[in-house]
Design an enzyme around this catalytic site. Structure first.
Site, PDB file in Angstrom:
ATOM      1  N   GLY A  23     -64.787 -37.659 -22.783  1.00 10.79           N
ATOM      2  CA  GLY A  23     -64.546 -36.985 -21.509  1.00 10.79           C
ATOM      3  C   GLY A  23     -65.358 -35.721 -21.333  1.00 10.79           C
ATOM      4  N   HIS A  31     -69.967 -26.804 -26.102  1.00 11.91           N
ATOM      5  CA  HIS A  31     -68.947 -25.759 -26.017  1.00 11.91           C
ATOM      6  C   HIS A  31     -67.767 -26.132 -26.897  1.00 11.91           C
ATOM      7  CE1 HIS A  31     -68.362 -28.697 -22.781  1.00 11.91           C
ATOM      8  NE2 HIS A  31     -67.063 -28.496 -22.919  1.00 11.91           N
ATOM      9  N   HIS A  78     -63.791 -25.833 -27.062  1.00 13.79           N
ATOM     10  CA  HIS A  78     -62.524 -25.484 -26.415  1.00 13.79           C
ATOM     11  C   HIS A  78     -61.654 -24.774 -27.441  1.00 13.79           C
ATOM     12  CE1 HIS A  78     -62.734 -28.092 -22.726  1.00 13.79           C
ATOM     13  NE2 HIS A  78     -63.608 -28.749 -23.472  1.00 13.79           N
ATOM     14  N   CYS A 122     -76.890 -26.350 -14.668  1.00 13.12           N
ATOM     15  CA  CYS A 122     -75.856 -26.322 -15.711  1.00 13.12           C
ATOM     16  C   CYS A 122     -74.867 -25.211 -15.361  1.00 13.12           C
ATOM     17  CB  CYS A 122     -76.468 -26.072 -17.091  1.00 13.12           C
ATOM     18  SG  CYS A 122     -75.204 -25.728 -18.345  1.00 13.12           S
TER      19      CYS A 122
HETATM   20  P1  AMP Z   1     -65.601 -30.858 -21.280  1.00 11.24           P
HETATM   21  O1  AMP Z   1     -64.805 -31.824 -20.449  1.00 11.24           O
HETATM   22  O2  AMP Z   1     -65.294 -30.859 -22.737  1.00 11.24           O
HETATM   23  O3  AMP Z   1     -67.088 -30.969 -20.976  1.00 11.24           O
HETATM   24  O4  AMP Z   1     -65.119 -29.420 -20.793  1.00 11.24           O
HETATM   25  C1  AMP Z   1     -65.653 -28.749 -19.709  1.00 11.24           C
HETATM   26  C2  AMP Z   1     -64.674 -27.685 -19.338  1.00 11.24           C
HETATM   27  O5  AMP Z   1     -65.316 -26.741 -18.503  1.00 11.24           O
HETATM   28  C3  AMP Z   1     -63.450 -28.203 -18.556  1.00 11.24           C
HETATM   29  O6  AMP Z   1     -62.261 -27.913 -19.287  1.00 11.24           O
HETATM   30  C4  AMP Z   1     -63.532 -27.448 -17.239  1.00 11.24           C
HETATM   31  O7  AMP Z   1     -62.257 -27.066 -16.749  1.00 11.24           O
HETATM   32  C5  AMP Z   1     -64.380 -26.246 -17.592  1.00 11.24           C
HETATM   33  N1  AMP Z   1     -65.118 -25.666 -16.500  1.00 11.24           N
HETATM   34  C6  AMP Z   1     -65.909 -26.319 -15.612  1.00 11.24           C
HETATM   35  N2  AMP Z   1     -66.440 -25.435 -14.740  1.00 11.24           N
HETATM   36  C7  AMP Z   1     -65.973 -24.218 -15.099  1.00 11.24           C
HETATM   37  C8  AMP Z   1     -66.160 -22.894 -14.592  1.00 11.24           C
HETATM   38  N3  AMP Z   1     -66.935 -22.644 -13.522  1.00 11.24           N
HETATM   39  N4  AMP Z   1     -65.524 -21.873 -15.210  1.00 11.24           N
HETATM   40  C9  AMP Z   1     -64.742 -22.102 -16.292  1.00 11.24           C
HETATM   41  N5  AMP Z   1     -64.530 -23.323 -16.803  1.00 11.24           N
HETATM   42  C10 AMP Z   1     -65.130 -24.363 -16.219  1.00 11.24           C
END
Ligand code: AMP
Length: 111
Positions: A92, A99, A101, A4
């Site tokens: 998506g 989490h 946003h 993860c």
């Molecule tokens: P979701 O699509 O709602 O699952 O959002 C996942 C988010 O995590 C996306 O906006 C990605 O840009 C972000 N993300 C993925 N890997 C990383 C990382 N290593 N550091 C910061 N953000 C990340």
């Protein structure tokens, strides 16, 4: 949890730009921002979906919302902000660790 990306960030195995952390949550910058301010508020406990919540996790989620509201000016969200929780494929969701946003820093388009 193994494999993860958010658990690895919180374990210090992957770098992140962390702006807040305590014993139950972390707020760090999204690696692919879609707004001038794009942060992710992540519980330290690994679970993916709202339908995995019980009362304890619901209280944790409530504290995450309270923390975001308390930090809004410090996070650059003075003009208002949007919170998004993607759930599942149609939304998506790409990271299977719940989490929030946090989006702001400009007038955000809707739709
Ligand atoms: P979701 O699509 O709602 O699952 O959002 C996942 C988010 O995590 C996306 O906006 C990605 O840009 C972000 N993300 C993925 N890997 C990383 C990382 N290593 N550091 C910061 N953000 C990340």
């Amino acid at each position: 949890m193994e494999n993860c990306v958010f658990c690895k960030i919180m374990a210090g195995e992957i770098p992140s730009q962390t702006v807040y952390e305590d014993d139950e949550m972390v707020i760090f910058r999204d690696a692919a921002p879609i707004a001038p301010v794009h942060l992710l508020c992540v519980p330290r406990e690994h679970f993916a979906h709202l339908d995995e919540m019980d009362d304890r996790r619901a209280a944790l989620l409530g504290r995450m919302f309270l923390k975001i509201a308390a930090l809004q000016n410090q996070l650059g969200l003075e003009g208002g902000y949007r919170l998004v929780i993607n759930q599942g494929e149609n939304a998506g969701q790409t990271v299977q660790h719940l989490h929030i946003h946090i989006l702001g820093g400009k007038t955000l388009p809707w739709g």
